[in-house]
Design an enzyme around this catalytic site. Sequence first.
Site, mmCIF file in Angstrom:
data_model
loop_
_atom_site.group_PDB
_atom_site.id
_atom_site.type_symbol
_atom_site.label_atom_id
_atom_site.label_comp_id
_atom_site.label_asym_id
_atom_site.label_seq_id
_atom_site.Cartn_x
_atom_site.Cartn_y
_atom_site.Cartn_z
ATOM 1 N N SER A 145 146.465 54.688 -38.505
ATOM 2 C CA SER A 145 147.894 54.638 -38.158
ATOM 3 C C SER A 145 148.387 53.218 -38.390
ATOM 4 C CB SER A 145 148.092 54.981 -36.687
ATOM 5 O OG SER A 145 149.429 54.726 -36.300
ATOM 6 N N TYR A 160 145.648 53.809 -27.942
ATOM 7 C CA TYR A 160 145.852 54.396 -29.276
ATOM 8 C C TYR A 160 145.831 53.287 -30.340
ATOM 9 C CZ TYR A 160 148.094 57.116 -33.021
ATOM 10 O OH TYR A 160 148.379 57.748 -34.212
ATOM 11 N N LYS A 164 143.025 52.868 -33.399
ATOM 12 C CA LYS A 164 143.353 52.970 -34.829
ATOM 13 C C LYS A 164 142.968 51.691 -35.583
ATOM 14 C CE LYS A 164 144.959 57.196 -34.869
ATOM 15 N NZ LYS A 164 144.327 58.265 -35.648
ATOM 16 N N ILE A 192 155.573 59.996 -38.374
ATOM 17 C CA ILE A 192 155.608 61.231 -39.167
ATOM 18 C C ILE A 192 155.997 62.375 -38.231
ATOM 19 C CG2 ILE A 192 154.241 62.825 -40.573
ATOM 20 C CD1 ILE A 192 154.347 60.085 -41.892
HETATM 21 P P1 NAD Z 1 148.922 66.818 -34.004
HETATM 22 O O1 NAD Z 1 148.781 66.716 -32.528
HETATM 23 O O2 NAD Z 1 150.005 67.672 -34.557
HETATM 24 O O3 NAD Z 1 147.548 67.248 -34.684
HETATM 25 C C1 NAD Z 1 146.323 66.722 -34.258
HETATM 26 C C2 NAD Z 1 145.274 67.811 -34.347
HETATM 27 O O4 NAD Z 1 144.026 67.257 -33.906
HETATM 28 C C3 NAD Z 1 145.597 69.029 -33.441
HETATM 29 O O5 NAD Z 1 145.433 70.226 -34.163
HETATM 30 C C4 NAD Z 1 144.564 68.893 -32.332
HETATM 31 O O6 NAD Z 1 144.170 70.127 -31.767
HETATM 32 C C5 NAD Z 1 143.411 68.210 -33.065
HETATM 33 N N1 NAD Z 1 142.519 67.545 -32.123
HETATM 34 C C6 NAD Z 1 142.855 66.689 -31.132
HETATM 35 N N2 NAD Z 1 141.768 66.338 -30.446
HETATM 36 C C7 NAD Z 1 140.718 66.976 -31.000
HETATM 37 C C8 NAD Z 1 139.340 67.032 -30.714
HETATM 38 N N3 NAD Z 1 138.797 66.341 -29.709
HETATM 39 N N4 NAD Z 1 138.535 67.794 -31.506
HETATM 40 C C9 NAD Z 1 139.058 68.507 -32.522
HETATM 41 N N5 NAD Z 1 140.371 68.511 -32.828
HETATM 42 C C10 NAD Z 1 141.181 67.759 -32.078
HETATM 43 O O7 NAD Z 1 149.104 65.315 -34.496
HETATM 44 P P2 NAD Z 1 149.458 64.735 -35.946
HETATM 45 O O8 NAD Z 1 150.712 63.969 -35.805
HETATM 46 O O9 NAD Z 1 149.330 65.771 -36.990
HETATM 47 O O10 NAD Z 1 148.290 63.664 -36.069
HETATM 48 C C11 NAD Z 1 147.207 63.779 -36.971
HETATM 49 C C12 NAD Z 1 146.580 62.410 -37.114
HETATM 50 O O11 NAD Z 1 147.537 61.514 -37.687
HETATM 51 C C13 NAD Z 1 146.131 61.789 -35.788
HETATM 52 O O12 NAD Z 1 144.917 61.099 -35.978
HETATM 53 C C14 NAD Z 1 147.244 60.815 -35.486
HETATM 54 O O13 NAD Z 1 146.814 59.756 -34.681
HETATM 55 C C15 NAD Z 1 147.604 60.353 -36.881
HETATM 56 N N6 NAD Z 1 148.933 59.778 -36.990
HETATM 57 C C16 NAD Z 1 150.045 60.489 -36.642
HETATM 58 C C17 NAD Z 1 151.283 59.894 -36.771
HETATM 59 C C18 NAD Z 1 152.550 60.612 -36.436
HETATM 60 O O14 NAD Z 1 153.599 59.957 -36.379
HETATM 61 N N7 NAD Z 1 152.544 61.915 -36.246
HETATM 62 C C19 NAD Z 1 151.388 58.576 -37.228
HETATM 63 C C20 NAD Z 1 150.230 57.881 -37.551
HETATM 64 C C21 NAD Z 1 149.001 58.497 -37.437
#
Ligand code: NAD
Length: 255
Positions: A145, A160, A164, A192
Amino acid sequence: MKFDDLNGRVAVVTGGARGIGYSLAEALASQGCAVGLLDRLPDVETSAERLAADHGVPAAHAVVDVTDPGSVSAAFASVGEAIGTPDILVTAAGITIWGDAEHVDRETWGRVIDVNLSGTFYSTQAFARPLLEQGRQGSAILISSMSGRVVNVPQHQASYNASKAAVDQLAKSLAVEWAPSLRVNAIAPGYILSDMTRQFTEQEPELAAQWVDAIPAGRMGDPEDLHGVVLLLASDASRYLTGQTVVVDGGYTAI
Ligand code: NAD
């Protein structure tokens, strides 16, 4: 866009039931990759069925908590039996829990570090083992991230951010240790729109407006905005690119 060398390859995406993970699985499937989705949500089964139906590729799934290394190894083995040994990995399983740092308790701190850092490591380890044993090539893409390098405001999310930053250094460390067989890179998205962030944008629109104000691109990203980079990193088109974090944030960290 077309990356012909991805056709027929096998990818695993953790956190693949929804959000960024599912979208990146779609990007890989659109190039002809067979894809295994790993998630703790039982919905991952439906997600895998949808992926196979929409893209006409083999898809498999496993319900697994990435913080349990034994279960992660078993999940990789079962997906490998179903669709072949994966040579592409995307680790998108991740969580955030906001709270003022001075009040965060041990359990909350541990959960965020466990999922985001340790879970990423266990998944990458399980992916790497058979490839290293067989002397094969592969590409691991860790979803980090921009929070690994800047501090988001106004919300407080020290655990968090720290997790990251550690993922970026993990990508570098594994890239050096496992070269030249495996490439390991990270993608650092900015804000995102996903299930993770939609809860905030819908319930606290003024907070989302504050985020968008700080993004030179003038909007939050869509998961599709990450497709080009994930395909590049998965493909041999980036065969000399390893140990790097690619920031995809609409210019947020450039200011
Ligand atoms: P989201 O919550 O929509 O999806 C995350 C997925 O990970 C979910 O399906 C959840 O069930 C799964 N998950 C969580 N803990 C778990 C575990 N212990 N074992 C197995 N599965 C698990 O979130 P997202 O926004 O799609 O995020 C995906 C990745 O992108 C994450 O690592 C997040 O930190 C990163 N990210 C997101 C953003 C954003 O703005 N959305 C920005 C930067 C990074």
